[in-house]
Design a protein around this motif. Structure first.
Motif, PDB file in Angstrom:
ATOM      1  N   MET A 157      68.934 -31.348 -18.802  1.00  0.00           N
ATOM      2  CA  MET A 157      67.611 -31.503 -19.698  1.00  0.00           C
ATOM      3  C   MET A 157      66.458 -31.396 -18.679  1.00  0.00           C
ATOM      4  O   MET A 157      65.944 -32.556 -18.383  1.00  0.00           O
ATOM      5  CB  MET A 157      67.820 -32.777 -20.281  1.00  0.00           C
ATOM      6  N   PRO A 158      65.811 -30.436 -17.944  1.00  0.00           N
ATOM      7  CA  PRO A 158      65.084 -30.345 -17.324  1.00  0.00           C
ATOM      8  C   PRO A 158      63.700 -30.774 -17.944  1.00  0.00           C
ATOM      9  O   PRO A 158      63.495 -30.407 -19.194  1.00  0.00           O
ATOM     10  CB  PRO A 158      64.874 -28.778 -16.916  1.00  0.00           C
ATOM     11  N   PRO A 159      62.640 -31.272 -17.295  1.00  0.00           N
ATOM     12  CA  PRO A 159      61.680 -31.858 -18.056  1.00  0.00           C
ATOM     13  C   PRO A 159      60.565 -30.792 -18.240  1.00  0.00           C
ATOM     14  O   PRO A 159      60.606 -29.731 -17.837  1.00  0.00           O
ATOM     15  CB  PRO A 159      60.859 -32.707 -16.734  1.00  0.00           C
ATOM     16  N   VAL A 161      60.248 -29.140 -21.081  1.00  0.00           N
ATOM     17  CA  VAL A 161      60.747 -28.123 -21.882  1.00  0.00           C
ATOM     18  C   VAL A 161      60.535 -28.664 -23.467  1.00  0.00           C
ATOM     19  O   VAL A 161      60.852 -29.864 -23.653  1.00  0.00           O
ATOM     20  CB  VAL A 161      62.195 -27.886 -21.970  1.00  0.00           C
ATOM     21  N   PRO A 162      60.041 -27.961 -24.576  1.00  0.00           N
ATOM     22  CA  PRO A 162      59.908 -28.619 -25.788  1.00  0.00           C
ATOM     23  C   PRO A 162      61.301 -28.911 -26.326  1.00  0.00           C
ATOM     24  O   PRO A 162      62.131 -28.313 -26.295  1.00  0.00           O
ATOM     25  CB  PRO A 162      59.468 -27.185 -26.533  1.00  0.00           C
ATOM     26  N   LYS A 163      61.057 -30.108 -27.317  1.00  0.00           N
ATOM     27  CA  LYS A 163      62.376 -30.508 -27.493  1.00  0.00           C
ATOM     28  C   LYS A 163      63.299 -29.886 -28.252  1.00  0.00           C
ATOM     29  O   LYS A 163      64.512 -29.704 -28.091  1.00  0.00           O
ATOM     30  CB  LYS A 163      62.329 -31.855 -28.333  1.00  0.00           C
ATOM     31  N   PRO A 164      62.821 -28.962 -29.203  1.00  0.00           N
ATOM     32  CA  PRO A 164      63.875 -27.995 -29.843  1.00  0.00           C
ATOM     33  C   PRO A 164      64.560 -27.084 -29.021  1.00  0.00           C
ATOM     34  O   PRO A 164      65.652 -26.568 -29.469  1.00  0.00           O
ATOM     35  CB  PRO A 164      62.845 -27.160 -30.987  1.00  0.00           C
ATOM     36  N   ILE A 165      63.888 -26.745 -28.072  1.00  0.00           N
ATOM     37  CA  ILE A 165      64.654 -26.067 -26.932  1.00  0.00           C
ATOM     38  C   ILE A 165      65.853 -26.438 -26.259  1.00  0.00           C
ATOM     39  O   ILE A 165      66.912 -25.855 -25.948  1.00  0.00           O
ATOM     40  CB  ILE A 165      63.913 -25.339 -26.103  1.00  0.00           C
ATOM     41  N   TYR A 166      65.886 -27.739 -26.091  1.00  0.00           N
ATOM     42  CA  TYR A 166      67.291 -28.315 -25.631  1.00  0.00           C
ATOM     43  C   TYR A 166      68.496 -28.336 -26.404  1.00  0.00           C
ATOM     44  O   TYR A 166      69.637 -28.141 -26.028  1.00  0.00           O
ATOM     45  CB  TYR A 166      66.805 -29.825 -25.831  1.00  0.00           C
ATOM     46  N   LEU A 167      68.397 -27.877 -27.767  1.00  0.00           N
ATOM     47  CA  LEU A 167      69.440 -27.329 -28.553  1.00  0.00           C
ATOM     48  C   LEU A 167      70.262 -26.318 -27.936  1.00  0.00           C
ATOM     49  O   LEU A 167      71.403 -26.227 -27.917  1.00  0.00           O
ATOM     50  CB  LEU A 167      69.167 -27.304 -30.064  1.00  0.00           C
ATOM     51  N   PRO A 171      73.550 -26.924 -23.891  1.00  0.00           N
ATOM     52  CA  PRO A 171      74.962 -26.509 -23.918  1.00  0.00           C
ATOM     53  C   PRO A 171      74.948 -25.460 -22.938  1.00  0.00           C
ATOM     54  O   PRO A 171      76.171 -25.462 -22.024  1.00  0.00           O
ATOM     55  CB  PRO A 171      75.329 -25.528 -25.204  1.00  0.00           C
ATOM     56  N   ILE A 172      73.749 -24.644 -22.606  1.00  0.00           N
ATOM     57  CA  ILE A 172      74.155 -23.610 -21.532  1.00  0.00           C
ATOM     58  C   ILE A 172      74.087 -24.316 -20.124  1.00  0.00           C
ATOM     59  O   ILE A 172      74.926 -23.874 -19.305  1.00  0.00           O
ATOM     60  CB  ILE A 172      72.939 -22.520 -21.676  1.00  0.00           C
ATOM     61  N   GLU A 173      73.143 -25.205 -19.948  1.00  0.00           N
ATOM     62  CA  GLU A 173      73.061 -25.981 -18.687  1.00  0.00           C
ATOM     63  C   GLU A 173      74.400 -26.664 -18.392  1.00  0.00           C
ATOM     64  O   GLU A 173      75.082 -26.912 -17.215  1.00  0.00           O
ATOM     65  CB  GLU A 173      72.056 -26.945 -18.519  1.00  0.00           C
ATOM     66  N   PHE A 174      75.048 -27.270 -19.525  1.00  0.00           N
ATOM     67  CA  PHE A 174      76.507 -27.917 -19.140  1.00  0.00           C
ATOM     68  C   PHE A 174      77.435 -27.222 -18.846  1.00  0.00           C
ATOM     69  O   PHE A 174      78.189 -27.297 -17.991  1.00  0.00           O
ATOM     70  CB  PHE A 174      76.677 -28.880 -20.461  1.00  0.00           C
ATOM     71  N   LEU A 175      77.398 -26.051 -19.690  1.00  0.00           N
ATOM     72  CA  LEU A 175      78.596 -24.728 -18.930  1.00  0.00           C
ATOM     73  C   LEU A 175      78.337 -24.286 -17.629  1.00  0.00           C
ATOM     74  O   LEU A 175      79.187 -23.853 -16.958  1.00  0.00           O
ATOM     75  CB  LEU A 175      78.188 -23.653 -20.091  1.00  0.00           C
ATOM     76  N   GLN A 176      76.995 -24.406 -17.228  1.00  0.00           N
ATOM     77  CA  GLN A 176      76.778 -24.029 -16.051  1.00  0.00           C
ATOM     78  C   GLN A 176      77.409 -24.656 -14.686  1.00  0.00           C
ATOM     79  O   GLN A 176      77.796 -24.541 -14.038  1.00  0.00           O
ATOM     80  CB  GLN A 176      75.121 -23.413 -15.753  1.00  0.00           C
ATOM     81  N   VAL A 177      77.094 -26.173 -15.159  1.00  0.00           N
ATOM     82  CA  VAL A 177      77.468 -27.287 -14.336  1.00  0.00           C
ATOM     83  C   VAL A 177      79.003 -27.139 -14.241  1.00  0.00           C
ATOM     84  O   VAL A 177      79.678 -27.506 -12.845  1.00  0.00           O
ATOM     85  CB  VAL A 177      76.977 -28.581 -14.662  1.00  0.00           C
ATOM     86  N   VAL A 178      79.851 -27.368 -15.167  1.00  0.00           N
ATOM     87  CA  VAL A 178      81.300 -27.463 -15.149  1.00  0.00           C
ATOM     88  C   VAL A 178      82.127 -26.276 -14.956  1.00  0.00           C
ATOM     89  O   VAL A 178      83.309 -26.284 -14.627  1.00  0.00           O
ATOM     90  CB  VAL A 178      81.542 -28.260 -16.510  1.00  0.00           C
ATOM     91  N   LEU A 179      81.400 -25.093 -15.147  1.00  0.00           N
ATOM     92  CA  LEU A 179      82.240 -23.769 -15.110  1.00  0.00           C
ATOM     93  C   LEU A 179      81.495 -22.708 -14.064  1.00  0.00           C
ATOM     94  O   LEU A 179      82.244 -22.121 -13.432  1.00  0.00           O
ATOM     95  CB  LEU A 179      82.550 -23.160 -16.429  1.00  0.00           C
ATOM     96  N   ILE A 180      80.346 -22.321 -14.857  1.00  0.00           N
ATOM     97  CA  ILE A 180      79.766 -21.035 -14.143  1.00  0.00           C
ATOM     98  C   ILE A 180      79.517 -21.263 -12.585  1.00  0.00           C
ATOM     99  O   ILE A 180      79.867 -20.275 -11.785  1.00  0.00           O
ATOM    100  CB  ILE A 180      78.414 -20.812 -14.969  1.00  0.00           C
TER     101      ILE A 180
END
Length: 262
Positions: A157-159, A161-167, A171-180
């Motif tokens: 959740m980078p600061p 960013v408009p809140k709706p964009i977090y939806l 998931p993209i950032e989480f996938l990047q951390v744990v897999l990509i």
């Protein structure tokens, strides 16, 4: 596989099967041992012995081998650790990153050493293990600094960013951390070592086939030989470059995980 063309040109086309040689020991068991493992053990033993000898016989005025080792260590310290983590914070991770650089460099160079002719990183096991080492390190120290929930928020959740964009972003950032991240580290190193080996074998095999063809094609063989030498030198450059890139990205991922909150 060998290809016999018109005029008697016998040319070996390398395939992926060369990276899966037949077992030397314990065939058909979970402890199967082949040439790839043998190359890795030899390189690991040589690196450990050489570094231990250099450390035990180090002098204030270094000799040639000690100077090379010190230059490489300084290169990693200044070009990777200092530039990404800073000298104070980077001191904590320096043993890992320096070890990683030397190990990858040595394993990569196995592909250009006569008698070995196969990089220790050209089969997925070792690149995957090194990538997971990086993954475990940046996740562990990220959680240690920010806490579990804080680390997830920090990474996904980078600061600003408009809140709706977090939806979409979380998931993209989480996938990047744990897999990509660790997946890309693995694939980049593996693909470069496989491609380099195949290119080198193709041009060396072509040179040999032309030279022994017994036809007018012998006249073309010097050009193939020059290309083979060029590919050989390029493969040494790629071996060093991939060690640098892998270590640099590992340092960047650690820095991203342990950076202060924005």
């Amino acid at each position: 596989m060998p290809v016999l063309a018109e005029g008697g040109l016998d040319f070996h086309i390398p395939s992926l099967s060369e990276f899966f040689p037949p077992p030397i020991l314990f065939a058909g068991t979970p402890f199967e041992f082949n040439r790839v493992q043998l190359v890795r053990l030899i390189i690991l033993a040589v690196v450990l012995i050489v570094m231990c000898v250099i450390a035990s016989r180090s002098k204030l005025v270094p000799g040639r081998i000690q100077s090379i080792a010190e230059l490489l260590i300084e290169f990693v310290n200044n070009s990777i650790i200092k530039n990404t983590l800073g000298l104070r914070e980077g001191r904590k991770y320096a043993p890992m990153l320096i070890t990683m650089f030397f190990l990858i460099l040595a394993m990569n160079l196995g592909g250009v050493i006569p008698g070995m002719n196969l990089a220790g990183t050209s089969v997925i096991g070792l690149p995957l293990l090194l990538a997971l080492w990086t993954f475990v390190t940046y996740v562990f120290f990220g959680i240690r600094k920010h806490g579990f929930a804080g680390y997830l928020k920090h990474e996904t959740m980078p600061p600003g960013v408009p809140k709706p964009i977090y939806l979409l972003l979380v998931p993209i950032e989480f996938l990047q951390v744990v897999l990509i991240r660790w997946g890309s580290l693995t694939i980049r190193l593996l693909a470069n070592m496989v491609a380099g080996h195949i290119m080198m074998v193709v041009f060396i095999g072509l040179f040999q086939a032309l030279l022994l063809s017994g036809t007018w094609l012998i006249a073309v063989s010097p050009f193939a030989g020059a290309l083979a030498i060029g590919i050989y030198g390029f493969e040494i450059f790629v071996a060093a470059l991939q060690a640098f890139i892998f270590t640099m990205l590992s340092a960047v991922y650690i820095q991203m995980a342990t950076a202060d909150e924005h």
